[in-house]
Scaffold this motif. Structure first.
Motif, PDB file in Angstrom:
ATOM      1  N   LEU A 213     -50.569 -99.938 -32.849  1.00  0.00           N
ATOM      2  CA  LEU A 213     -51.326 -99.952 -34.185  1.00  0.00           C
ATOM      3  C   LEU A 213     -52.726 -99.096 -33.939  1.00  0.00           C
ATOM      4  O   LEU A 213     -53.630 -99.764 -33.015  1.00  0.00           O
ATOM      5  CB  LEU A 213     -51.722-101.399 -34.648  1.00  0.00           C
ATOM      6  N   GLN A 214     -52.647 -97.831 -34.242  1.00  0.00           N
ATOM      7  CA  GLN A 214     -53.673 -97.191 -34.143  1.00  0.00           C
ATOM      8  C   GLN A 214     -55.005 -97.664 -35.102  1.00  0.00           C
ATOM      9  O   GLN A 214     -54.553 -97.322 -36.438  1.00  0.00           O
ATOM     10  CB  GLN A 214     -53.612 -95.587 -33.981  1.00  0.00           C
ATOM     11  N   MET A 215     -56.181 -97.823 -34.943  1.00  0.00           N
ATOM     12  CA  MET A 215     -57.088 -98.506 -35.743  1.00  0.00           C
ATOM     13  C   MET A 215     -58.347 -97.428 -35.745  1.00  0.00           C
ATOM     14  O   MET A 215     -58.862 -97.550 -34.950  1.00  0.00           O
ATOM     15  CB  MET A 215     -57.430 -99.842 -35.654  1.00  0.00           C
ATOM     16  N   ASN A 216     -58.220 -96.648 -36.918  1.00  0.00           N
ATOM     17  CA  ASN A 216     -59.577 -96.025 -37.051  1.00  0.00           C
ATOM     18  C   ASN A 216     -60.656 -96.304 -38.000  1.00  0.00           C
ATOM     19  O   ASN A 216     -60.214 -97.106 -38.775  1.00  0.00           O
ATOM     20  CB  ASN A 216     -59.091 -94.513 -37.222  1.00  0.00           C
ATOM     21  N   SER A 217     -61.779 -95.833 -37.954  1.00  0.00           N
ATOM     22  CA  SER A 217     -62.921 -96.051 -39.165  1.00  0.00           C
ATOM     23  C   SER A 217     -62.926 -97.676 -39.254  1.00  0.00           C
ATOM     24  O   SER A 217     -62.995 -98.024 -40.281  1.00  0.00           O
ATOM     25  CB  SER A 217     -62.629 -95.524 -40.474  1.00  0.00           C
ATOM     26  N   LEU A 218     -62.935 -98.445 -38.228  1.00  0.00           N
ATOM     27  CA  LEU A 218     -63.016 -99.959 -38.263  1.00  0.00           C
ATOM     28  C   LEU A 218     -64.216-100.270 -39.066  1.00  0.00           C
ATOM     29  O   LEU A 218     -65.514 -99.697 -39.073  1.00  0.00           O
ATOM     30  CB  LEU A 218     -62.875-100.571 -37.095  1.00  0.00           C
ATOM     31  N   LYS A 219     -64.033-101.420 -39.783  1.00  0.00           N
ATOM     32  CA  LYS A 219     -65.023-102.143 -40.563  1.00  0.00           C
ATOM     33  C   LYS A 219     -65.268-103.522 -39.902  1.00  0.00           C
ATOM     34  O   LYS A 219     -64.276-104.136 -39.644  1.00  0.00           O
ATOM     35  CB  LYS A 219     -64.749-102.147 -42.170  1.00  0.00           C
ATOM     36  N   PRO A 220     -66.460-104.281 -40.156  1.00  0.00           N
ATOM     37  CA  PRO A 220     -66.629-105.383 -39.853  1.00  0.00           C
ATOM     38  C   PRO A 220     -65.483-106.589 -40.473  1.00  0.00           C
ATOM     39  O   PRO A 220     -65.195-107.493 -39.741  1.00  0.00           O
ATOM     40  CB  PRO A 220     -67.899-105.795 -40.563  1.00  0.00           C
ATOM     41  N   GLU A 221     -65.101-106.099 -41.551  1.00  0.00           N
ATOM     42  CA  GLU A 221     -64.132-107.142 -42.330  1.00  0.00           C
ATOM     43  C   GLU A 221     -62.398-106.895 -41.712  1.00  0.00           C
ATOM     44  O   GLU A 221     -61.763-107.532 -42.058  1.00  0.00           O
ATOM     45  CB  GLU A 221     -63.814-106.706 -43.917  1.00  0.00           C
ATOM     46  N   ASP A 222     -62.727-105.872 -40.513  1.00  0.00           N
ATOM     47  CA  ASP A 222     -61.304-105.984 -39.958  1.00  0.00           C
ATOM     48  C   ASP A 222     -61.163-106.812 -38.807  1.00  0.00           C
ATOM     49  O   ASP A 222     -60.204-107.076 -38.178  1.00  0.00           O
ATOM     50  CB  ASP A 222     -61.041-104.444 -39.324  1.00  0.00           C
ATOM     51  N   THR A 223     -62.279-107.499 -38.616  1.00  0.00           N
ATOM     52  CA  THR A 223     -62.336-108.671 -37.629  1.00  0.00           C
ATOM     53  C   THR A 223     -61.423-109.550 -37.842  1.00  0.00           C
ATOM     54  O   THR A 223     -61.229-110.226 -38.718  1.00  0.00           O
ATOM     55  CB  THR A 223     -63.819-109.295 -37.392  1.00  0.00           C
ATOM     56  N   ALA A 224     -60.391-109.702 -36.771  1.00  0.00           N
ATOM     57  CA  ALA A 224     -59.360-110.922 -37.114  1.00  0.00           C
ATOM     58  C   ALA A 224     -58.758-110.964 -35.750  1.00  0.00           C
ATOM     59  O   ALA A 224     -58.900-110.161 -34.551  1.00  0.00           O
ATOM     60  CB  ALA A 224     -58.340-110.478 -38.026  1.00  0.00           C
TER      61      ALA A 224
END
Length: 122
Positions: free
Chosen positions: A81-92
């Motif tokens: 899972l490549q995750m770009n442009s991460l946001k604080p709401e992606d915290t998990a």
């Protein structure tokens, strides 16, 4: 029986990237749909992305569409899972999952990894 082990989580600043990996054991890996899910503190686990057995079809939650990319390498028994442009709401805590009846829409997953923590700071 498929067993799953996630890795690649960590702490990243907003706007950054991370790549999660999920290593699977078991001969059935290449014939199953694979999925990624996540669970934030105080929230229910939610579907993030899924990929078909061949890798030719993918599905994403609206919240990650255009930012996350799921892929798999059946020779290595691994899904990414490549995750770009991460946001604080992606915290998990992020989990990979599968199962013989696993569906692209996020249902019928009955084999889960232990999870890997992703923390995005603002």
């Amino acid at each position: 029986q498929v067993q799953l082990v996630e890795s690649g989580g960590g702490l990243v600043q907003a706007g950054g990237s991370l790549r999660l990996s999920c290593a699977a054991s078991g001969r059935s890996f290449s014939s199953y749909v694979m999925g990624w899910f996540r669970q934030a503190p105080g929230k229910e686990r939610e579907f993030v992305a899924a990929i078909s057995w061949s890798g030719g079809s993918t599905n994403y939650a609206d919240s990650v569409k255009g930012r996350f990319t799921i892929s798999r390498d059946n020779r290595k028994n691994t899904v990414y899972l490549q995750m770009n442009s991460l946001k604080p709401e992606d915290t998990a805590v992020y989990y990979c999952a599968t199962g013989p009846l696993a569906m692209m829409g996020g249902r019928e997953y009955d084999r889960w990894g232990q999870g890997t923590q992703v923390t995005v700071s603002s």
